[in-house]
Write a protein that holds these residues in place. Structure first.
Motif, PDB file in Angstrom:
ATOM      1  N   ILE A   1       0.838  -1.210   0.000  1.00 38.03           N
ATOM      2  CA  ILE A   1       0.000   0.000   0.000  1.00 38.03           C
ATOM      3  C   ILE A   1       0.875   1.263   0.000  1.00 38.03           C
ATOM      4  N   VAL A   2       1.934   1.235   0.821  1.00 40.14           N
ATOM      5  CA  VAL A   2       2.831   2.399   0.888  1.00 40.14           C
ATOM      6  C   VAL A   2       3.483   2.652  -0.470  1.00 40.14           C
ATOM      7  N   VAL A   3       3.941   1.589  -1.129  1.00 41.92           N
ATOM      8  CA  VAL A   3       4.562   1.738  -2.456  1.00 41.92           C
ATOM      9  C   VAL A   3       3.534   2.292  -3.454  1.00 41.92           C
ATOM     10  N   PHE A   4       2.306   1.810  -3.356  1.00 42.34           N
ATOM     11  CA  PHE A   4       1.237   2.289  -4.238  1.00 42.34           C
ATOM     12  C   PHE A   4       0.995   3.791  -4.027  1.00 42.34           C
ATOM     13  N   ILE A   5       0.889   4.193  -2.766  1.00 40.77           N
ATOM     14  CA  ILE A   5       0.661   5.615  -2.449  1.00 40.77           C
ATOM     15  C   ILE A   5       1.842   6.464  -2.933  1.00 40.77           C
ATOM     16  N   ALA A   6       3.061   5.948  -2.706  1.00 41.11           N
ATOM     17  CA  ALA A   6       4.258   6.690  -3.142  1.00 41.11           C
ATOM     18  C   ALA A   6       4.247   6.863  -4.654  1.00 41.11           C
TER      19      ALA A   6
ATOM     20  N   MET B   1       6.445  19.959   0.254  1.00 45.84           N
ATOM     21  CA  MET B   1       6.559  18.506   0.057  1.00 45.84           C
ATOM     22  C   MET B   1       5.170  17.880   0.110  1.00 45.84           C
ATOM     23  N   ASN B   2       4.932  16.944  -0.789  1.00 44.86           N
ATOM     24  CA  ASN B   2       3.679  16.192  -0.760  1.00 44.86           C
ATOM     25  C   ASN B   2       3.523  15.535   0.623  1.00 44.86           C
ATOM     26  N   PRO B   3       2.388  15.759   1.318  1.00 43.55           N
ATOM     27  CA  PRO B   3       2.229  15.205   2.667  1.00 43.55           C
ATOM     28  C   PRO B   3       2.378  13.683   2.719  1.00 43.55           C
ATOM     29  N   ALA B   4       1.926  12.993   1.663  1.00 44.61           N
ATOM     30  CA  ALA B   4       2.056  11.523   1.642  1.00 44.61           C
ATOM     31  C   ALA B   4       3.536  11.136   1.588  1.00 44.61           C
ATOM     32  N   LEU B   5       4.311  11.866   0.764  1.00 44.48           N
ATOM     33  CA  LEU B   5       5.741  11.547   0.666  1.00 44.48           C
ATOM     34  C   LEU B   5       6.465  11.918   1.957  1.00 44.48           C
ATOM     35  N   ALA B   6       6.012  13.003   2.613  1.00 44.18           N
ATOM     36  CA  ALA B   6       6.611  13.389   3.903  1.00 44.18           C
ATOM     37  C   ALA B   6       6.363  12.286   4.930  1.00 44.18           C
ATOM     38  N   ALA B   7       5.136  11.749   4.934  1.00 42.50           N
ATOM     39  CA  ALA B   7       4.807  10.673   5.880  1.00 42.50           C
ATOM     40  C   ALA B   7       5.634   9.426   5.574  1.00 42.50           C
ATOM     41  N   ILE B   8       5.829   9.136   4.285  1.00 41.36           N
ATOM     42  CA  ILE B   8       6.630   7.961   3.900  1.00 41.36           C
ATOM     43  C   ILE B   8       8.091   8.155   4.315  1.00 41.36           C
ATOM     44  N   ALA B   9       8.595   9.389   4.150  1.00 43.07           N
ATOM     45  CA  ALA B   9       9.978   9.672   4.552  1.00 43.07           C
ATOM     46  C   ALA B   9      10.156   9.424   6.055  1.00 43.07           C
TER      47      ALA B   9
ATOM     48  N   PHE C   1      14.456  -2.546   3.237  1.00 40.51           N
ATOM     49  CA  PHE C   1      13.150  -1.981   2.885  1.00 40.51           C
ATOM     50  C   PHE C   1      13.157  -0.458   3.067  1.00 40.51           C
ATOM     51  N   SER C   2      13.652   0.005   4.213  1.00 34.94           N
ATOM     52  CA  SER C   2      13.564   1.441   4.507  1.00 34.94           C
ATOM     53  C   SER C   2      14.437   2.264   3.563  1.00 34.94           C
ATOM     54  N   VAL C   3      15.652   1.794   3.307  1.00 34.46           N
ATOM     55  CA  VAL C   3      16.556   2.568   2.439  1.00 34.46           C
ATOM     56  C   VAL C   3      16.056   2.541   0.987  1.00 34.46           C
ATOM     57  N   THR C   4      15.617   1.366   0.532  1.00 35.11           N
ATOM     58  CA  THR C   4      15.128   1.250  -0.849  1.00 35.11           C
ATOM     59  C   THR C   4      13.900   2.137  -1.070  1.00 35.11           C
ATOM     60  N   LEU C   5      12.966   2.066  -0.128  1.00 36.81           N
ATOM     61  CA  LEU C   5      11.748   2.873  -0.271  1.00 36.81           C
ATOM     62  C   LEU C   5      12.071   4.367  -0.223  1.00 36.81           C
ATOM     63  N   MET C   6      12.993   4.747   0.660  1.00 33.86           N
ATOM     64  CA  MET C   6      13.393   6.162   0.736  1.00 33.86           C
ATOM     65  C   MET C   6      13.980   6.613  -0.605  1.00 33.86           C
ATOM     66  N   GLY C   7      14.829   5.767  -1.197  1.00 34.38           N
ATOM     67  CA  GLY C   7      15.450   6.109  -2.481  1.00 34.38           C
ATOM     68  C   GLY C   7      14.443   6.209  -3.601  1.00 34.38           C
ATOM     69  N   LEU C   8      13.493   5.274  -3.645  1.00 35.65           N
ATOM     70  CA  LEU C   8      12.514   5.249  -4.743  1.00 35.65           C
ATOM     71  C   LEU C   8      11.437   6.325  -4.579  1.00 35.65           C
TER      72      LEU C   8
END
Lengths: 50, 299
Positions: free
Chosen positions: A31-36, B38-46, B100-107
């Motif tokens: 879900i997180v990847v989808f939202i991103a 910054m997009n709030p969703a991306l801020a939350a993901i960061a 997971f955390s580093v890859t997602l942060m990068g992407l």
């Protein structure tokens, strides 16, 4: 040979709980990847000329 | 195998949630202070990536330090030394969450933030835990960099850059760490000695440690005021930094001069150090969220 302790109900219950947690984690990641993807693509699509 | 099976709380404990909350708070402050839209969703993901990265570091630390943790009173109840979670499970969890955390942060966010996050995890798990902790009394001085980096990661996540003001926040936590940790270890020194960890009070003794705590306090108090001069902090921040700095130094002097109740005074300084750092970052966060103008006394 399997450990007899791991066959006990308490252990089986704990293992099931961990598996469910792992499944929830993986679904949450999807879900997180989808939202991103939506968030990143959204801006680029909006500024893209057709 | 342990008498009691591990449940989800044991796996949560592997992530050191209290440390994680401080990391999230300082990273969020860096992210907000960057002032970049910054997009709030991306801020939350960061922030999620930073939290998970911090948790991964905690799991790797608990995997490697299980032998030390088993000896110390404060840590013997942790899931690995208590036998509820296998050391290899903690290692697997740490590695997987790091990736997971580093890859997602990068992407999802940007490569600078991902690189800084990867460096932070590496520095805590490898440089501090595996190398410095067992080899030098300067372990938490140098290793403290890992705990100091989150504001720079947050800043980089928001803006894609890491300017001087971001590193100023890093420097404040870096200089704060020795006084904070040594105050704690003055009251748990025997634990560290038993485990063979060369903490400063064990190696150099309490008198030398108290002198060094005062030295770092004298460095920290003026350093914490600097953001008010660089366009980062406002009047509220300046007041908290100035007043808190005076109290911090006063408590360090009281500890240095203590003839009796040294442990109690060390605990007092330890408690105040947490309040002080929280106050500094809360002031910055509050001012930036409220849109209060920074003082920028040198601009």
């Amino acid at each position: 040979m399997s450990d007899p302790k791991s066959e006990q109900p308490a252990w089986a219950k704990a293992r099931r709980g961990r598996n469910i947690l792992l499944a929830i984690g993986l679904v949450a990641f999807v879900i997180v990847v989808f939202i991103a993807t939506l968030a990143r693509l959204g801006g680029n699509v909006a500024t893209h000329g057709f | 195998m342990a008498a009691v099976p591990a449940d989800w709380r044991d796996y949560l404990r592997l992530l050191k949630p209290r440390v994680m909350s401080l990391v999230v708070f300082t990273a969020l402050t860096g992210l907000v202070c960057a002032g970049a839209p910054m997009n709030p969703a991306l801020a939350a993901i960061a922030i999620l990536c930073i939290a998970v990265g911090a948790g991964a570091s905690g799991a790797l630390n608990m995997w490697y330090d299980a032998d030390i943790d088993a000896v110390m009173k404060r840590t013997r109840g942790r899931p690995v030394p208590a036998g509820r979670v296998r050391a290899t499970d903690a290692l697997t969890m740490g590695v997987v969450l790091s990736l997971f955390s580093v890859t997602l942060m990068g992407l999802a966010v940007n490569l600078l933030a991902a690189g800084l996050l990867a460096f932070t995890i590496f520095f805590y798990a490898v440089v501090y835990t595996m190398w410095l902790k067992r080899s030098t009394p300067q372990n938490i001085v140098i290793g403290g960099l890992a705990g100091a980096l989150p504001p720079a990661v947050g800043w980089a996540a928001a803006s894609g850059t890491a300017p001087w003001n971001a590193w100023l926040l890093v420097a404040i936590i870096f200089v704060w760490t020795p006084a904070h940790f040594w105050a704690l270890s003055l009251s748990t020194g025997e634990d560290y000695a038993k485990a063979g960890v060369p903490m400063m009070p064990v190696v150099r003794g309490p008198d030398s440690t108290r002198r060094q705590i005062l030295a770092y306090s004298l460095l920290l108090a003026p350093l914490a005021v600097v953001p008010a001069f660089t366009g980062l902090g406002g009047a509220v921040y300046l007041a908290i930094a100035a007043l808190g700095g005076v109290v911090f130094v006063a408590l360090a002097i009281r500890l240095l001069l203590a003839k009796a109740d040294m442990e109690k005074k060390a605990r007092g300084l330890f408690g105040f150090s947490i309040l002080y750092l929280f106050g500094l970052f809360a002031a910055l966060l509050g001012e930036h969220l409220a849109g209060l103008a920074p003082l920028a006394l040198l601009r």
